[in-house]
Design a protein around this motif. Sequence first.
Motif, PDB file in Angstrom:
ATOM      1  N   GLU A  41      44.472  37.355 -39.066  1.00 46.58           N
ATOM      2  CA  GLU A  41      44.882  38.101 -40.252  1.00 46.58           C
ATOM      3  C   GLU A  41      44.086  37.722 -41.497  1.00 46.58           C
ATOM      4  OE1 GLU A  41      49.135  39.127 -42.475  1.00 46.58           O
ATOM      5  OE2 GLU A  41      48.941  37.334 -41.233  1.00 46.58           O
ATOM      6  N   ASP A  42      43.785  36.447 -41.668  1.00 46.54           N
ATOM      7  CA  ASP A  42      43.096  35.974 -42.867  1.00 46.54           C
ATOM      8  C   ASP A  42      41.710  36.596 -43.024  1.00 46.54           C
ATOM      9  OD1 ASP A  42      44.870  33.989 -41.487  1.00 46.54           O
ATOM     10  OD2 ASP A  42      44.812  33.071 -43.472  1.00 46.54           O
ATOM     11  N   PHE A  43      41.059  36.921 -41.897  1.00 47.01           N
ATOM     12  CA  PHE A  43      39.736  37.548 -41.960  1.00 47.01           C
ATOM     13  C   PHE A  43      39.846  39.059 -42.061  1.00 47.01           C
ATOM     14  CE2 PHE A  43      37.968  33.606 -41.612  1.00 47.01           C
ATOM     15  CZ  PHE A  43      36.622  33.580 -41.261  1.00 47.01           C
ATOM     16  N   ALA A  44      40.841  39.631 -41.377  1.00 47.16           N
ATOM     17  CA  ALA A  44      41.024  41.087 -41.442  1.00 47.16           C
ATOM     18  C   ALA A  44      41.295  41.529 -42.868  1.00 47.16           C
ATOM     19  CB  ALA A  44      42.181  41.506 -40.535  1.00 47.16           C
ATOM     20  N   ALA A  45      41.992  40.698 -43.631  1.00 44.10           N
ATOM     21  CA  ALA A  45      42.382  41.056 -44.998  1.00 44.10           C
ATOM     22  C   ALA A  45      41.285  40.795 -46.018  1.00 44.10           C
ATOM     23  CB  ALA A  45      43.634  40.267 -45.392  1.00 44.10           C
ATOM     24  N   THR A  46      40.200  40.124 -45.614  1.00 46.10           N
ATOM     25  CA  THR A  46      39.187  39.730 -46.601  1.00 46.10           C
ATOM     26  C   THR A  46      37.770  40.076 -46.153  1.00 46.10           C
ATOM     27  OG1 THR A  46      39.215  37.479 -45.648  1.00 46.10           O
ATOM     28  CG2 THR A  46      40.633  37.891 -47.556  1.00 46.10           C
ATOM     29  N   ARG A  47      37.081  39.119 -45.564  1.00 49.33           N
ATOM     30  CA  ARG A  47      35.637  39.264 -45.371  1.00 49.33           C
ATOM     31  C   ARG A  47      35.241  40.364 -44.385  1.00 49.33           C
ATOM     32  NH1 ARG A  47      32.342  34.897 -44.624  1.00 49.33           N
ATOM     33  NH2 ARG A  47      33.856  33.269 -45.075  1.00 49.33           N
ATOM     34  N   LEU A  48      36.139  40.763 -43.490  1.00 41.86           N
ATOM     35  CA  LEU A  48      35.763  41.779 -42.506  1.00 41.86           C
ATOM     36  C   LEU A  48      35.741  43.191 -43.077  1.00 41.86           C
ATOM     37  CD1 LEU A  48      37.083  41.595 -38.865  1.00 41.86           C
ATOM     38  CD2 LEU A  48      34.794  41.301 -39.757  1.00 41.86           C
ATOM     39  N   ILE A  49      36.452  43.431 -44.155  1.00 46.41           N
ATOM     40  CA  ILE A  49      36.577  44.792 -44.689  1.00 46.41           C
ATOM     41  C   ILE A  49      35.216  45.382 -45.013  1.00 46.41           C
ATOM     42  CG2 ILE A  49      37.423  46.172 -46.619  1.00 46.41           C
ATOM     43  CD1 ILE A  49      39.896  44.375 -46.665  1.00 46.41           C
ATOM     44  N   HIS A  50      34.382  44.665 -45.752  1.00 52.91           N
ATOM     45  CA  HIS A  50      33.079  45.193 -46.165  1.00 52.91           C
ATOM     46  C   HIS A  50      32.126  45.324 -44.975  1.00 52.91           C
ATOM     47  CE1 HIS A  50      34.140  44.983 -50.385  1.00 52.91           C
ATOM     48  NE2 HIS A  50      34.637  43.786 -50.171  1.00 52.91           N
ATOM     49  N   ILE A  51      32.224  44.396 -44.026  1.00 56.74           N
ATOM     50  CA  ILE A  51      31.359  44.470 -42.841  1.00 56.74           C
ATOM     51  C   ILE A  51      31.703  45.697 -42.004  1.00 56.74           C
ATOM     52  CG2 ILE A  51      30.693  43.327 -40.702  1.00 56.74           C
ATOM     53  CD1 ILE A  51      31.190  40.654 -42.075  1.00 56.74           C
ATOM     54  N   LEU A  52      32.990  45.910 -41.759  1.00 58.56           N
ATOM     55  CA  LEU A  52      33.405  47.055 -40.945  1.00 58.56           C
ATOM     56  C   LEU A  52      33.143  48.370 -41.656  1.00 58.56           C
ATOM     57  CD1 LEU A  52      36.721  45.806 -39.297  1.00 58.56           C
ATOM     58  CD2 LEU A  52      34.412  45.860 -38.331  1.00 58.56           C
ATOM     59  N   LYS A  53      33.254  48.380 -42.974  1.00 62.11           N
ATOM     60  CA  LYS A  53      32.936  49.596 -43.732  1.00 62.11           C
ATOM     61  C   LYS A  53      31.464  49.957 -43.548  1.00 62.11           C
ATOM     62  CE  LYS A  53      32.859  51.606 -48.386  1.00 62.11           C
ATOM     63  NZ  LYS A  53      31.417  51.962 -48.323  1.00 62.11           N
ATOM     64  N   ALA A  54      30.581  48.949 -43.665  1.00 65.02           N
ATOM     65  CA  ALA A  54      29.148  49.190 -43.481  1.00 65.02           C
ATOM     66  C   ALA A  54      28.853  49.653 -42.057  1.00 65.02           C
ATOM     67  CB  ALA A  54      28.360  47.919 -43.803  1.00 65.02           C
ATOM     68  N   PHE A  55      29.509  49.064 -41.084  1.00 69.21           N
ATOM     69  CA  PHE A  55      29.309  49.463 -39.686  1.00 69.21           C
ATOM     70  C   PHE A  55      29.761  50.901 -39.473  1.00 69.21           C
ATOM     71  CE2 PHE A  55      30.734  50.027 -35.334  1.00 69.21           C
ATOM     72  CZ  PHE A  55      29.669  49.537 -34.601  1.00 69.21           C
ATOM     73  N   ARG A  56      30.936  51.224 -39.998  1.00 70.01           N
ATOM     74  CA  ARG A  56      31.490  52.569 -39.810  1.00 70.01           C
ATOM     75  C   ARG A  56      30.628  53.626 -40.493  1.00 70.01           C
ATOM     76  NH1 ARG A  56      34.759  55.548 -36.465  1.00 70.01           N
ATOM     77  NH2 ARG A  56      35.647  57.273 -37.637  1.00 70.01           N
ATOM     78  N   ASP A  57      30.087  53.314 -41.664  1.00 65.98           N
ATOM     79  CA  ASP A  57      29.214  54.260 -42.367  1.00 65.98           C
ATOM     80  C   ASP A  57      27.983  54.602 -41.533  1.00 65.98           C
ATOM     81  OD1 ASP A  57      30.943  54.320 -44.481  1.00 65.98           O
ATOM     82  OD2 ASP A  57      29.789  52.961 -45.753  1.00 65.98           O
ATOM     83  N   ARG A  58      27.481  53.622 -40.783  1.00 66.79           N
ATOM     84  CA  ARG A  58      26.273  53.839 -39.974  1.00 66.79           C
ATOM     85  C   ARG A  58      26.596  54.366 -38.582  1.00 66.79           C
ATOM     86  NH1 ARG A  58      22.714  48.359 -41.227  1.00 66.79           N
ATOM     87  NH2 ARG A  58      23.245  48.205 -43.448  1.00 66.79           N
ATOM     88  N   ASN A  59      27.802  54.121 -38.112  1.00 71.42           N
ATOM     89  CA  ASN A  59      28.167  54.491 -36.741  1.00 71.42           C
ATOM     90  C   ASN A  59      29.514  55.212 -36.721  1.00 71.42           C
ATOM     91  OD1 ASN A  59      25.988  52.747 -35.202  1.00 71.42           O
ATOM     92  ND2 ASN A  59      26.939  51.382 -36.699  1.00 71.42           N
ATOM     93  N   PRO A  60      29.556  56.419 -37.277  1.00 73.57           N
ATOM     94  CA  PRO A  60      30.841  57.117 -37.419  1.00 73.57           C
ATOM     95  C   PRO A  60      31.479  57.525 -36.098  1.00 73.57           C
ATOM     96  CG  PRO A  60      29.003  58.567 -37.991  1.00 73.57           C
ATOM     97  CD  PRO A  60      28.428  57.207 -37.824  1.00 73.57           C
ATOM     98  N   LYS A  61      30.715  57.478 -34.991  1.00 74.74           N
ATOM     99  CA  LYS A  61      31.282  57.878 -33.701  1.00 74.74           C
ATOM    100  C   LYS A  61      31.829  56.701 -32.899  1.00 74.74           C
ATOM    101  CE  LYS A  61      28.760  62.199 -33.099  1.00 74.74           C
ATOM    102  NZ  LYS A  61      28.004  63.046 -32.151  1.00 74.74           N
ATOM    103  N   VAL A  62      31.791  55.527 -33.494  1.00 73.36           N
ATOM    104  CA  VAL A  62      32.412  54.375 -32.835  1.00 73.36           C
ATOM    105  C   VAL A  62      33.811  54.182 -33.406  1.00 73.36           C
ATOM    106  CG1 VAL A  62      32.309  51.896 -32.426  1.00 73.36           C
ATOM    107  CG2 VAL A  62      30.198  53.232 -32.442  1.00 73.36           C
ATOM    108  N   ASN A  63      34.803  54.325 -32.566  1.00 72.98           N
ATOM    109  CA  ASN A  63      36.190  54.102 -32.980  1.00 72.98           C
ATOM    110  C   ASN A  63      36.562  52.644 -32.721  1.00 72.98           C
ATOM    111  OD1 ASN A  63      36.729  56.829 -33.714  1.00 72.98           O
ATOM    112  ND2 ASN A  63      36.874  57.333 -31.535  1.00 72.98           N
ATOM    113  N   ILE A  64      37.241  52.054 -33.678  1.00 74.08           N
ATOM    114  CA  ILE A  64      37.584  50.639 -33.579  1.00 74.08           C
ATOM    115  C   ILE A  64      39.095  50.460 -33.630  1.00 74.08           C
ATOM    116  CG2 ILE A  64      37.239  48.334 -34.558  1.00 74.08           C
ATOM    117  CD1 ILE A  64      34.746  49.419 -35.960  1.00 74.08           C
ATOM    118  N   ASP A  65      39.648  49.911 -32.562  1.00 76.84           N
ATOM    119  CA  ASP A  65      41.045  49.489 -32.570  1.00 76.84           C
ATOM    120  C   ASP A  65      41.091  48.089 -33.163  1.00 76.84           C
ATOM    121  OD1 ASP A  65      41.852  51.819 -31.253  1.00 76.84           O
ATOM    122  OD2 ASP A  65      41.519  50.923 -29.282  1.00 76.84           O
ATOM    123  N   ILE A  66      41.790  47.915 -34.265  1.00 78.60           N
ATOM    124  CA  ILE A  66      41.861  46.611 -34.924  1.00 78.60           C
ATOM    125  C   ILE A  66      43.219  45.986 -34.614  1.00 78.60           C
ATOM    126  CG2 ILE A  66      41.753  45.382 -37.115  1.00 78.60           C
ATOM    127  CD1 ILE A  66      40.008  47.656 -38.181  1.00 78.60           C
TER     128      ILE A  66
END
Length: 282
Positions: free
Chosen positions: A99-124
Amino acid sequence: MNLDPYLLRAFLTAAEIGTVNGAAATLNRTQAAVSMQIRKLEDLLGKELFERSSRGLTLTADGQFLITYAREILALNEEVRRRLQATPIEGRVRLGVVEDFAATRLIHILKAFRDRNPKVNIDIIVESNRRLAAMFESDKLDVTICDVSQINRKPILVWNEELRWVARSDIAFSSDAPLPIIMFEESCPWRAPAMAALANRNLQWTIVCEASTLVAMITAVRVGIGVGPMIAATVPDDCRMLDGADAFLRSPRIDVGLYAHSGASGESYYLADFIARNSRLK
Protein backbone atom coordinates in the motif's frame (compact mmCIF):
# COMPACT_ATOMS: atom_id res chain seq x y z
CA MET A 1 29.92 -12.80 -28.90
CA ASN A 2 26.13 -13.10 -29.15
CA LEU A 3 24.05 -13.33 -25.98
CA ASP A 4 21.21 -15.63 -26.93
CA PRO A 5 17.96 -14.60 -25.18
CA TYR A 6 17.16 -18.31 -24.82
CA LEU A 7 20.28 -18.74 -22.65
CA LEU A 8 19.64 -15.52 -20.76
CA ARG A 9 16.12 -16.68 -19.90
CA ALA A 10 17.48 -19.89 -18.39
CA PHE A 11 20.09 -17.92 -16.43
CA LEU A 12 17.53 -15.40 -15.10
CA THR A 13 15.05 -18.05 -14.04
CA ALA A 14 17.72 -20.06 -12.21
CA ALA A 15 18.98 -16.88 -10.52
CA GLU A 16 15.51 -15.90 -9.31
CA ILE A 17 14.44 -19.35 -8.09
CA GLY A 18 17.83 -20.50 -6.83
CA THR A 19 17.78 -24.06 -8.17
CA VAL A 20 18.09 -25.70 -11.57
CA ASN A 21 15.15 -27.99 -10.76
CA GLY A 22 12.91 -25.03 -10.00
CA ALA A 23 14.02 -23.21 -13.13
CA ALA A 24 13.38 -26.29 -15.27
CA ALA A 25 9.84 -26.63 -13.89
CA THR A 26 9.12 -22.95 -14.50
CA LEU A 27 10.47 -23.03 -18.06
CA ASN A 28 8.90 -26.38 -18.97
CA ARG A 29 12.28 -27.83 -19.79
CA THR A 30 14.31 -30.71 -18.41
CA GLN A 31 16.87 -30.17 -15.68
CA ALA A 32 19.60 -31.30 -18.06
CA ALA A 33 18.53 -28.78 -20.70
CA VAL A 34 18.58 -25.86 -18.27
CA SER A 35 21.96 -26.91 -16.85
CA MET A 36 23.36 -27.15 -20.38
CA GLN A 37 22.05 -23.68 -21.28
CA ILE A 38 23.62 -22.12 -18.19
CA ARG A 39 26.93 -23.87 -18.86
CA LYS A 40 26.83 -22.74 -22.48
CA LEU A 41 26.33 -19.13 -21.36
CA GLU A 42 29.18 -19.43 -18.86
CA ASP A 43 31.46 -20.89 -21.57
CA LEU A 44 30.48 -18.09 -23.94
CA LEU A 45 31.31 -15.41 -21.37
CA GLY A 46 34.31 -17.20 -19.91
CA LYS A 47 32.90 -16.56 -16.42
CA GLU A 48 31.33 -18.61 -13.66
CA LEU A 49 27.88 -17.11 -13.04
CA PHE A 50 26.84 -19.30 -10.11
CA GLU A 51 28.37 -20.87 -7.06
CA ARG A 52 26.86 -24.33 -6.82
CA SER A 53 26.22 -26.14 -3.55
CA SER A 54 23.81 -28.66 -2.04
CA ARG A 55 21.60 -25.70 -1.05
CA GLY A 56 21.26 -24.54 -4.65
CA LEU A 57 22.66 -21.71 -6.75
CA THR A 58 24.15 -18.42 -5.56
CA LEU A 59 25.16 -15.68 -7.98
CA THR A 60 28.85 -14.86 -8.26
CA ALA A 61 29.99 -11.25 -8.65
CA ASP A 62 29.94 -11.77 -12.44
CA GLY A 63 26.44 -13.21 -12.20
CA GLN A 64 25.28 -10.19 -10.22
CA PHE A 65 26.75 -7.95 -12.92
CA LEU A 66 25.04 -9.84 -15.73
CA ILE A 67 21.56 -10.10 -14.19
CA THR A 68 20.54 -6.45 -14.70
CA TYR A 69 21.67 -6.45 -18.32
CA ALA A 70 20.01 -9.80 -18.98
CA ARG A 71 16.67 -8.40 -17.86
CA GLU A 72 17.10 -5.32 -20.06
CA ILE A 73 18.11 -7.42 -23.08
CA LEU A 74 15.03 -9.64 -22.74
CA ALA A 75 12.69 -6.69 -22.25
CA LEU A 76 14.13 -4.84 -25.25
CA ASN A 77 14.03 -8.03 -27.31
CA GLU A 78 10.28 -8.29 -26.64
CA GLU A 79 9.66 -4.61 -27.32
CA VAL A 80 11.56 -4.64 -30.64
CA ARG A 81 9.79 -7.80 -31.78
CA ARG A 82 6.37 -6.29 -31.11
CA ARG A 83 7.17 -2.95 -32.71
CA LEU A 84 8.70 -4.43 -35.88
CA GLN A 85 5.74 -6.76 -36.24
CA ALA A 86 3.45 -3.76 -35.75
CA THR A 87 2.06 -5.47 -32.69
CA PRO A 88 1.40 -2.99 -29.91
CA ILE A 89 2.13 -4.01 -26.35
CA GLU A 90 -1.21 -5.24 -25.07
CA GLY A 91 -2.72 -7.69 -22.66
CA ARG A 92 -3.40 -7.81 -18.94
CA VAL A 93 -0.95 -7.68 -16.04
CA ARG A 94 -1.70 -8.59 -12.43
CA LEU A 95 0.38 -6.18 -10.38
CA GLY A 96 0.55 -6.64 -6.62
CA VAL A 97 1.94 -3.78 -4.57
CA VAL A 98 2.31 -2.86 -0.93
CA GLU A 99 0.00 0.00 0.00
CA ASP A 100 2.77 2.48 0.87
CA PHE A 101 4.13 2.32 -2.70
CA ALA A 102 0.76 2.19 -4.46
CA ALA A 103 -0.20 5.46 -2.76
CA THR A 104 3.04 7.28 -3.62
CA ARG A 105 5.94 6.52 -5.94
CA LEU A 106 4.11 4.10 -8.25
CA ILE A 107 1.45 6.59 -9.38
CA HIS A 108 3.73 8.60 -11.69
CA ILE A 109 5.46 5.49 -13.05
CA LEU A 110 2.19 3.74 -13.91
CA LYS A 111 0.80 6.93 -15.43
CA ALA A 112 3.83 7.17 -17.74
CA PHE A 113 3.51 3.48 -18.64
CA ARG A 114 -0.20 3.78 -19.35
CA ASP A 115 0.30 6.87 -21.54
CA ARG A 116 2.72 4.89 -23.72
CA ASN A 117 0.88 1.56 -23.60
CA PRO A 118 -2.86 2.25 -23.53
CA LYS A 119 -3.72 -1.32 -24.56
CA VAL A 120 -2.14 -2.88 -21.51
CA ASN A 121 -4.69 -3.33 -18.74
CA ILE A 122 -3.33 -3.49 -15.22
CA ASP A 123 -5.06 -5.16 -12.30
CA ILE A 124 -3.67 -3.43 -9.21
CA ILE A 125 -3.87 -5.61 -6.10
CA VAL A 126 -2.96 -3.86 -2.83
CA GLU A 127 -2.28 -6.28 0.02
CA SER A 128 0.06 -6.82 2.95
CA ASN A 129 3.67 -7.83 2.28
CA ARG A 130 3.05 -11.40 3.40
CA ARG A 131 -0.11 -11.79 1.33
CA LEU A 132 1.54 -10.36 -1.79
CA ALA A 133 4.43 -12.80 -1.47
CA ALA A 134 2.05 -15.76 -1.13
CA MET A 135 0.03 -14.66 -4.16
CA PHE A 136 3.20 -14.19 -6.23
CA GLU A 137 4.57 -17.62 -5.33
CA SER A 138 1.24 -19.25 -6.22
CA ASP A 139 1.20 -17.49 -9.64
CA LYS A 140 -1.75 -15.26 -8.78
CA LEU A 141 0.39 -12.19 -9.56
CA ASP A 142 2.63 -11.51 -12.56
CA VAL A 143 4.60 -8.66 -10.98
CA THR A 144 4.82 -7.65 -7.34
CA ILE A 145 6.42 -5.04 -5.10
CA CYS A 146 6.86 -6.06 -1.47
CA ASP A 147 9.38 -6.47 1.35
CA VAL A 148 12.41 -8.50 0.22
CA SER A 149 12.31 -10.70 3.33
CA GLN A 150 9.08 -12.29 2.11
CA ILE A 151 10.21 -13.73 -1.26
CA ASN A 152 13.11 -16.14 -1.69
CA ARG A 153 14.10 -14.88 -5.14
CA LYS A 154 16.42 -12.23 -6.54
CA PRO A 155 14.52 -8.94 -7.00
CA ILE A 156 14.80 -6.95 -10.22
CA LEU A 157 15.20 -3.79 -8.17
CA VAL A 158 15.44 -2.91 -4.48
CA TRP A 159 14.30 0.36 -2.95
CA ASN A 160 16.10 1.18 0.32
CA GLU A 161 13.69 3.14 2.46
CA GLU A 162 13.69 4.66 5.93
CA LEU A 163 10.70 4.55 8.23
CA ARG A 164 10.35 7.97 9.81
CA TRP A 165 8.67 8.46 13.16
CA VAL A 166 5.66 10.72 12.66
CA ALA A 167 3.31 12.62 14.96
CA ARG A 168 0.51 15.12 14.53
CA SER A 169 2.02 18.58 14.08
CA ASP A 170 0.32 20.20 17.06
CA ILE A 171 1.15 17.51 19.62
CA ALA A 172 4.23 17.56 21.85
CA PHE A 173 5.36 14.64 24.00
CA SER A 174 6.63 14.86 27.54
CA SER A 175 9.82 13.09 28.58
CA ASP A 176 8.16 12.34 31.92
CA ALA A 177 5.68 9.89 30.39
CA PRO A 178 6.20 6.83 28.16
CA LEU A 179 6.12 7.71 24.47
CA PRO A 180 2.86 6.40 22.94
CA ILE A 181 3.74 4.24 19.93
CA ILE A 182 1.49 3.19 17.05
CA MET A 183 2.94 -0.08 15.76
CA PHE A 184 2.47 -2.36 12.76
CA GLU A 185 0.56 -5.55 13.44
CA GLU A 186 2.62 -8.63 14.31
CA SER A 187 2.43 -10.21 10.84
CA CYS A 188 4.06 -7.18 9.19
CA PRO A 189 7.81 -7.61 8.43
CA TRP A 190 8.36 -3.91 9.17
CA ARG A 191 7.43 -4.40 12.83
CA ALA A 192 10.77 -6.04 13.73
CA PRO A 193 13.04 -3.18 12.52
CA ALA A 194 10.69 -0.63 14.09
CA MET A 195 10.80 -2.46 17.43
CA ALA A 196 14.59 -2.77 17.18
CA ALA A 197 14.85 0.99 16.65
CA LEU A 198 12.88 1.55 19.85
CA ALA A 199 14.97 -0.96 21.79
CA ASN A 200 18.18 0.83 20.81
CA ARG A 201 17.16 4.01 22.61
CA ASN A 202 17.18 4.72 26.33
CA LEU A 203 13.54 5.64 26.14
CA GLN A 204 10.32 4.80 27.91
CA TRP A 205 7.61 3.83 25.43
CA THR A 206 4.43 1.82 25.17
CA ILE A 207 2.39 0.49 22.26
CA VAL A 208 -1.01 2.17 22.41
CA CYS A 209 -2.34 1.10 19.00
CA GLU A 210 -1.65 -1.52 16.30
CA ALA A 211 -2.28 -0.55 12.67
CA SER A 212 -2.97 -3.17 10.00
CA THR A 213 -2.77 -0.84 6.96
CA LEU A 214 -1.27 2.48 5.87
CA VAL A 215 -4.70 4.08 6.15
CA ALA A 216 -4.99 2.79 9.72
CA MET A 217 -1.51 4.13 10.59
CA ILE A 218 -2.25 7.57 9.09
CA THR A 219 -5.62 7.74 10.82
CA ALA A 220 -4.15 6.86 14.22
CA VAL A 221 -1.38 9.45 13.87
CA ARG A 222 -3.71 12.20 12.65
CA VAL A 223 -6.16 11.50 15.45
CA GLY A 224 -3.31 12.05 17.89
CA ILE A 225 -3.11 8.58 19.40
CA GLY A 226 0.68 8.57 19.27
CA VAL A 227 3.84 8.34 17.16
CA GLY A 228 3.98 5.95 14.20
CA PRO A 229 6.58 4.81 11.63
CA MET A 230 5.94 5.73 7.97
CA ILE A 231 7.78 6.11 4.69
CA ALA A 232 8.45 9.84 4.24
CA ALA A 233 6.36 10.04 1.06
CA THR A 234 3.24 8.95 2.96
CA VAL A 235 3.42 11.53 5.77
CA PRO A 236 0.23 13.68 5.81
CA ASP A 237 0.48 17.49 5.56
CA ASP A 238 -0.84 18.01 9.08
CA CYS A 239 1.84 15.76 10.61
CA ARG A 240 5.56 16.15 11.28
CA MET A 241 8.53 13.82 11.24
CA LEU A 242 10.44 13.68 14.50
CA ASP A 243 13.81 15.03 13.42
CA GLY A 244 16.09 17.89 14.45
CA ALA A 245 15.45 18.59 18.12
CA ASP A 246 12.98 15.69 18.22
CA ALA A 247 15.39 13.13 16.80
CA PHE A 248 15.28 10.84 19.84
CA LEU A 249 14.26 7.81 17.73
CA ARG A 250 16.39 6.02 15.16
CA SER A 251 14.84 5.61 11.69
CA PRO A 252 14.62 1.89 10.87
CA ARG A 253 15.55 0.80 7.35
CA ILE A 254 13.47 -1.48 5.14
CA ASP A 255 14.09 -2.97 1.70
CA VAL A 256 11.27 -3.24 -0.83
CA GLY A 257 11.82 -5.35 -3.95
CA LEU A 258 10.35 -5.54 -7.44
CA TYR A 259 9.72 -9.08 -8.69
CA ALA A 260 8.53 -10.65 -11.94
CA HIS A 261 8.28 -14.28 -13.00
CA SER A 262 10.87 -15.16 -15.62
CA GLY A 263 8.23 -17.02 -17.59
CA ALA A 264 5.75 -14.14 -17.40
CA SER A 265 4.01 -12.75 -20.45
CA GLY A 266 5.76 -10.13 -22.59
CA GLU A 267 3.56 -7.33 -21.28
CA SER A 268 4.24 -8.35 -17.66
CA TYR A 269 7.98 -8.42 -18.18
CA TYR A 270 7.85 -5.12 -20.06
CA LEU A 271 5.95 -3.47 -17.19
CA ALA A 272 8.45 -4.74 -14.61
CA ASP A 273 11.35 -3.46 -16.70
CA PHE A 274 9.60 -0.10 -17.20
CA ILE A 275 9.13 0.28 -13.44
CA ALA A 276 12.80 -0.54 -12.85
CA ARG A 277 14.03 1.90 -15.51
CA ASN A 278 11.78 4.70 -14.26
CA SER A 279 12.06 4.07 -10.53
CA ARG A 280 13.16 7.65 -9.85
CA LEU A 281 9.99 9.19 -11.27
CA LYS A 282 8.12 11.17 -8.59
